[in-house]
Design a protein around this motif. Sequence first.
Motif, mmCIF file in Angstrom:
data_model
loop_
_atom_site.group_PDB
_atom_site.id
_atom_site.type_symbol
_atom_site.label_atom_id
_atom_site.label_comp_id
_atom_site.label_asym_id
_atom_site.label_seq_id
_atom_site.Cartn_x
_atom_site.Cartn_y
_atom_site.Cartn_z
ATOM 1 N N ALA A 97 0.859 -1.183 0.000
ATOM 2 C CA ALA A 97 0.000 0.000 0.000
ATOM 3 C C ALA A 97 0.894 1.231 0.000
ATOM 4 O O ALA A 97 2.086 1.137 0.280
ATOM 5 C CB ALA A 97 -0.910 0.004 1.228
ATOM 6 N N SER A 98 0.309 2.382 -0.309
ATOM 7 C CA SER A 98 1.082 3.625 -0.271
ATOM 8 C C SER A 98 0.166 4.788 0.094
ATOM 9 O O SER A 98 -1.059 4.693 -0.020
ATOM 10 C CB SER A 98 1.765 3.889 -1.611
ATOM 11 O OG SER A 98 0.806 4.068 -2.615
ATOM 12 N N SER A 99 0.789 5.877 0.529
ATOM 13 C CA SER A 99 0.044 7.056 0.952
ATOM 14 C C SER A 99 0.975 8.263 0.958
ATOM 15 O O SER A 99 2.192 8.116 1.062
ATOM 16 C CB SER A 99 -0.517 6.839 2.359
ATOM 17 O OG SER A 99 -1.159 8.004 2.827
ATOM 18 N N GLU A 159 -1.600 7.772 7.926
ATOM 19 C CA GLU A 159 -2.466 6.884 7.147
ATOM 20 C C GLU A 159 -1.720 5.611 6.751
ATOM 21 O O GLU A 159 -2.263 4.509 6.823
ATOM 22 C CB GLU A 159 -2.961 7.605 5.896
ATOM 23 C CG GLU A 159 -3.944 6.801 5.076
ATOM 24 C CD GLU A 159 -4.440 7.566 3.878
ATOM 25 O OE1 GLU A 159 -4.541 6.939 2.806
ATOM 26 O OE2 GLU A 159 -4.714 8.772 3.995
ATOM 27 N N ALA A 160 -0.456 5.757 6.361
ATOM 28 C CA ALA A 160 0.355 4.591 5.997
ATOM 29 C C ALA A 160 0.538 3.684 7.217
ATOM 30 O O ALA A 160 0.444 2.460 7.109
ATOM 31 C CB ALA A 160 1.710 5.025 5.449
ATOM 32 N N ARG A 161 0.786 4.262 8.377
ATOM 33 C CA ARG A 161 0.977 3.457 9.592
ATOM 34 C C ARG A 161 -0.298 2.728 9.959
ATOM 35 O O ARG A 161 -0.279 1.553 10.325
ATOM 36 C CB ARG A 161 1.429 4.326 10.754
ATOM 37 C CG ARG A 161 1.755 3.502 11.998
ATOM 38 C CD ARG A 161 2.845 4.099 12.791
ATOM 39 N NE ARG A 161 3.498 3.383 13.823
ATOM 40 C CZ ARG A 161 3.156 2.292 14.466
ATOM 41 N NH1 ARG A 161 2.081 1.654 14.183
ATOM 42 N NH2 ARG A 161 3.894 1.787 15.422
ATOM 43 N N ARG A 162 -1.432 3.396 9.833
ATOM 44 C CA ARG A 162 -2.719 2.769 10.137
ATOM 45 C C ARG A 162 -2.965 1.582 9.185
ATOM 46 O O ARG A 162 -3.373 0.508 9.610
ATOM 47 C CB ARG A 162 -3.841 3.805 10.024
ATOM 48 C CG ARG A 162 -5.190 3.343 10.465
ATOM 49 C CD ARG A 162 -6.227 4.468 10.570
ATOM 50 N NE ARG A 162 -6.142 5.475 9.538
ATOM 51 C CZ ARG A 162 -5.733 6.734 9.730
ATOM 52 N NH1 ARG A 162 -5.356 7.136 10.926
ATOM 53 N NH2 ARG A 162 -5.696 7.600 8.727
ATOM 54 N N SER A 163 -2.658 1.774 7.910
ATOM 55 C CA SER A 163 -2.804 0.687 6.937
ATOM 56 C C SER A 163 -1.883 -0.483 7.281
ATOM 57 O O SER A 163 -2.280 -1.642 7.191
ATOM 58 C CB SER A 163 -2.493 1.188 5.522
ATOM 59 O OG SER A 163 -3.436 2.126 5.111
ATOM 60 N N ALA A 164 -0.660 -0.178 7.671
ATOM 61 C CA ALA A 164 0.297 -1.228 8.034
ATOM 62 C C ALA A 164 -0.192 -2.014 9.245
ATOM 63 O O ALA A 164 -0.053 -3.242 9.294
ATOM 64 C CB ALA A 164 1.670 -0.620 8.311
ATOM 65 N N GLN A 165 -0.775 -1.326 10.224
ATOM 66 C CA GLN A 165 -1.297 -2.010 11.405
ATOM 67 C C GLN A 165 -2.444 -2.942 11.032
ATOM 68 O O GLN A 165 -2.545 -4.050 11.553
ATOM 69 C CB GLN A 165 -1.753 -0.990 12.451
ATOM 70 C CG GLN A 165 -0.605 -0.256 13.096
ATOM 71 C CD GLN A 165 -1.069 0.891 13.976
ATOM 72 O OE1 GLN A 165 -2.045 1.576 13.668
ATOM 73 N NE2 GLN A 165 -0.349 1.107 15.070
ATOM 74 N N ILE A 166 -3.299 -2.503 10.111
ATOM 75 C CA ILE A 166 -4.416 -3.340 9.671
ATOM 76 C C ILE A 166 -3.889 -4.566 8.936
ATOM 77 O O ILE A 166 -4.338 -5.688 9.166
ATOM 78 C CB ILE A 166 -5.381 -2.532 8.778
ATOM 79 C CG1 ILE A 166 -6.107 -1.480 9.631
ATOM 80 C CG2 ILE A 166 -6.378 -3.445 8.067
ATOM 81 C CD1 ILE A 166 -6.860 -0.442 8.833
ATOM 82 N N ILE A 167 -2.923 -4.357 8.065
ATOM 83 C CA ILE A 167 -2.324 -5.472 7.322
ATOM 84 C C ILE A 167 -1.696 -6.464 8.283
ATOM 85 O O ILE A 167 -1.876 -7.680 8.160
ATOM 86 C CB ILE A 167 -1.296 -4.951 6.304
ATOM 87 C CG1 ILE A 167 -2.010 -4.167 5.193
ATOM 88 C CG2 ILE A 167 -0.472 -6.092 5.720
ATOM 89 C CD1 ILE A 167 -1.081 -3.308 4.349
#
Length: 74
Positions: free
Chosen positions: A15-17, A22-30
């Motif tokens: 993912a990217s941002s 936002e990138a950290r939140r996506s990484a935590q979800i992943i």
Amino acid sequence: MNNENVFFNPGDAIASSHDFKEARRSAQIIKADKPTAGQIVIAKNTKNGTYAIYLADKIRDDKQGEPYEIKDKL
């Protein structure tokens, strides 16, 4: 955290941002969805300033990737 420079193939990004939070939140979800996926890194592209999420095992050498600065590891 000390900043570490590495190389990644942009096509390997999960993912990217343009926004670190936002990138950290996506990484935590992943990471929560696939806890066995290995270490995840959030890296900032040193050329255009965007953040991308990669699996740590996708690190390349300088002939096969673009320069990134590691900003966080999960």
